[in-house]
Motif scaffolding. Structure first.
Motif, mmCIF file in Angstrom:
data_model
loop_
_atom_site.group_PDB
_atom_site.id
_atom_site.type_symbol
_atom_site.label_atom_id
_atom_site.label_comp_id
_atom_site.label_asym_id
_atom_site.label_seq_id
_atom_site.Cartn_x
_atom_site.Cartn_y
_atom_site.Cartn_z
ATOM 1 N N VAL A 37 -6.699 -18.354 32.140
ATOM 2 C CA VAL A 37 -7.309 -17.944 30.883
ATOM 3 C C VAL A 37 -6.519 -18.598 29.753
ATOM 4 N N ILE A 38 -7.213 -19.106 28.757
ATOM 5 C CA ILE A 38 -6.524 -19.736 27.633
ATOM 6 C C ILE A 38 -5.856 -18.647 26.796
ATOM 7 N N PRO A 39 -4.523 -18.686 26.672
ATOM 8 C CA PRO A 39 -3.815 -17.646 25.912
ATOM 9 C C PRO A 39 -4.031 -17.796 24.409
ATOM 10 N N ASN A 40 -3.957 -16.679 23.707
ATOM 11 C CA ASN A 40 -4.112 -16.670 22.261
ATOM 12 C C ASN A 40 -2.770 -16.232 21.667
ATOM 13 N N TYR A 41 -2.253 -17.006 20.725
ATOM 14 C CA TYR A 41 -0.954 -16.740 20.124
ATOM 15 C C TYR A 41 -1.055 -16.020 18.782
ATOM 16 N N GLY A 42 -2.252 -15.542 18.454
ATOM 17 C CA GLY A 42 -2.379 -14.618 17.338
ATOM 18 C C GLY A 42 -2.922 -15.144 16.039
ATOM 19 N N TRP A 43 -2.828 -16.435 15.814
ATOM 20 C CA TRP A 43 -3.261 -16.960 14.528
ATOM 21 C C TRP A 43 -4.777 -16.948 14.427
ATOM 22 N N PRO A 44 -5.372 -16.503 13.357
ATOM 23 C CA PRO A 44 -4.797 -16.110 12.072
ATOM 24 C C PRO A 44 -4.698 -14.598 11.883
ATOM 25 N N ILE A 45 -4.607 -13.845 12.963
ATOM 26 C CA ILE A 45 -4.619 -12.382 12.857
ATOM 27 C C ILE A 45 -3.205 -11.795 12.835
ATOM 28 N N SER A 46 -2.321 -12.339 13.661
ATOM 29 C CA SER A 46 -0.955 -11.831 13.740
ATOM 30 C C SER A 46 0.039 -12.907 13.327
ATOM 31 N N SER A 47 0.961 -12.528 12.471
ATOM 32 C CA SER A 47 2.024 -13.434 12.030
ATOM 33 C C SER A 47 3.141 -12.594 11.432
ATOM 34 N N TYR A 48 4.362 -13.078 11.561
ATOM 35 C CA TYR A 48 5.484 -12.401 10.924
ATOM 36 C C TYR A 48 5.699 -12.900 9.497
ATOM 37 N N GLY A 49 4.823 -13.804 9.057
ATOM 38 C CA GLY A 49 4.847 -14.279 7.681
ATOM 39 C C GLY A 49 3.858 -13.501 6.827
ATOM 40 N N GLU A 50 3.671 -13.974 5.613
ATOM 41 C CA GLU A 50 2.750 -13.358 4.653
ATOM 42 C C GLU A 50 1.824 -14.424 4.093
ATOM 43 N N HIS A 51 0.700 -13.982 3.544
ATOM 44 C CA HIS A 51 -0.201 -14.908 2.868
ATOM 45 C C HIS A 51 0.468 -15.440 1.601
ATOM 46 N N TYR A 52 0.164 -16.694 1.273
ATOM 47 C CA TYR A 52 0.527 -17.195 -0.047
ATOM 48 C C TYR A 52 -0.450 -16.586 -1.041
ATOM 49 N N LEU A 53 0.001 -16.306 -2.237
ATOM 50 C CA LEU A 53 -0.855 -15.751 -3.294
ATOM 51 C C LEU A 53 -1.653 -14.545 -2.803
ATOM 52 N N GLU A 54 -0.924 -13.553 -2.330
ATOM 53 C CA GLU A 54 -1.584 -12.352 -1.821
ATOM 54 C C GLU A 54 -2.256 -11.577 -2.940
ATOM 55 N N THR A 55 -3.463 -11.148 -2.655
ATOM 56 C CA THR A 55 -4.181 -10.248 -3.541
ATOM 57 C C THR A 55 -4.590 -9.052 -2.700
ATOM 58 N N GLU A 56 -4.887 -7.949 -3.345
ATOM 59 C CA GLU A 56 -5.299 -6.754 -2.610
ATOM 60 C C GLU A 56 -6.542 -7.043 -1.772
ATOM 61 N N GLU A 57 -7.476 -7.789 -2.345
ATOM 62 C CA GLU A 57 -8.710 -8.140 -1.622
ATOM 63 C C GLU A 57 -8.405 -8.999 -0.395
ATOM 64 N N LYS A 58 -7.526 -9.971 -0.552
ATOM 65 C CA LYS A 58 -7.167 -10.865 0.553
ATOM 66 C C LYS A 58 -6.451 -10.088 1.666
ATOM 67 N N ILE A 59 -5.541 -9.215 1.291
ATOM 68 C CA ILE A 59 -4.798 -8.425 2.274
ATOM 69 C C ILE A 59 -5.749 -7.520 3.051
ATOM 70 N N LYS A 60 -6.708 -6.926 2.358
ATOM 71 C CA LYS A 60 -7.667 -6.035 3.011
ATOM 72 C C LYS A 60 -8.604 -6.814 3.937
ATOM 73 N N LYS A 61 -9.080 -7.954 3.477
ATOM 74 C CA LYS A 61 -10.042 -8.747 4.245
ATOM 75 C C LYS A 61 -9.371 -9.530 5.379
ATOM 76 N N TYR A 62 -8.141 -10.024 5.143
ATOM 77 C CA TYR A 62 -7.434 -10.850 6.120
ATOM 78 C C TYR A 62 -6.011 -10.341 6.342
ATOM 79 N N PRO A 63 -5.859 -9.177 6.948
ATOM 80 C CA PRO A 63 -4.493 -8.677 7.164
ATOM 81 C C PRO A 63 -3.752 -9.544 8.176
#
Length: 165
Positions: A37-63
């Motif tokens: 099975v092709i493994p999934n390493y999490g991107w773009p759902i899991s990361s120990y980083g943060e979004h650039y230019l985070e907005t409340e809308e962006k954080i809610k839509k793309y946590p």
């Protein structure tokens, strides 16, 4: 995710990848090549980083979830927050590897045991961004970018003798 370096370890039948994360969250991953099975390493759902230019809308839509495993993904064997600008990777001895850094202008030595557990991280500062690395005949050949101060603007090639480590 932005893959920066790949190294195929023929003896272990694994592929090591180094990846830039978003703002922080650079990762070292092991890609096992015997999966059906092709493994999934999490991107773009899991990361120990943060979004650039985070907005409340962006954080809610793309946590960005801070766990890969809790969401069915493969955890990195090592991650860096804040980012170090991880780049190339290669093997230098039986269970010893290095990856290089653009931002930290350093080489990082580390070990993988028989279970591919990451250990013994050691940083060696070079003071220049490292663009490429080759392991040849117990020596590391590095291609370094020119300095940012304008006085030493020329690229360099460096050689590190592994016998002295």
């Amino acid at each position: 995710r932005n893959v920066q370096g790949l190294y195929f370890d023929e003896s272990k039948k694994i592929l090591l990848s180094t990846e830039h994360g978003p703002k922080g969250g650079d990762e070292v991953n092991i890609i096992k090549l015997d999966n059906t099975v092709i493994p999934n390493y999490g991107w773009p759902i899991s990361s120990y980083g943060e979004h650039y230019l985070e907005t409340e809308e962006k954080i809610k839509k793309y946590p960005l979830f801070k766990s890969h495993k809790d969401h069915g993904f493969i955890e990195p064997i090592k991650y860096f927050t804040p980012s170090i600008g991880i780049s190339e990777i290669t093997k230098v001895k039986d269970n010893q590897y290095i990856f290089t850094s653009l931002r930290a202008k350093s080489i990082y030595f580390f070990n993988l045991d028989e279970n591919n557990k990451f250990s013994n991280l050691e940083k060696v500062e070079l003071g220049r961004r490292i663009r490429d690395v080759i392991n040849y005949d117990e020596k590391i050949l590095l291609f370094l970018e020119g300095g940012e101060d304008g006085e030493d603007k020329y690229p360099r090639i460096a050689l590190i003798n592994l016998k002295s480590f």
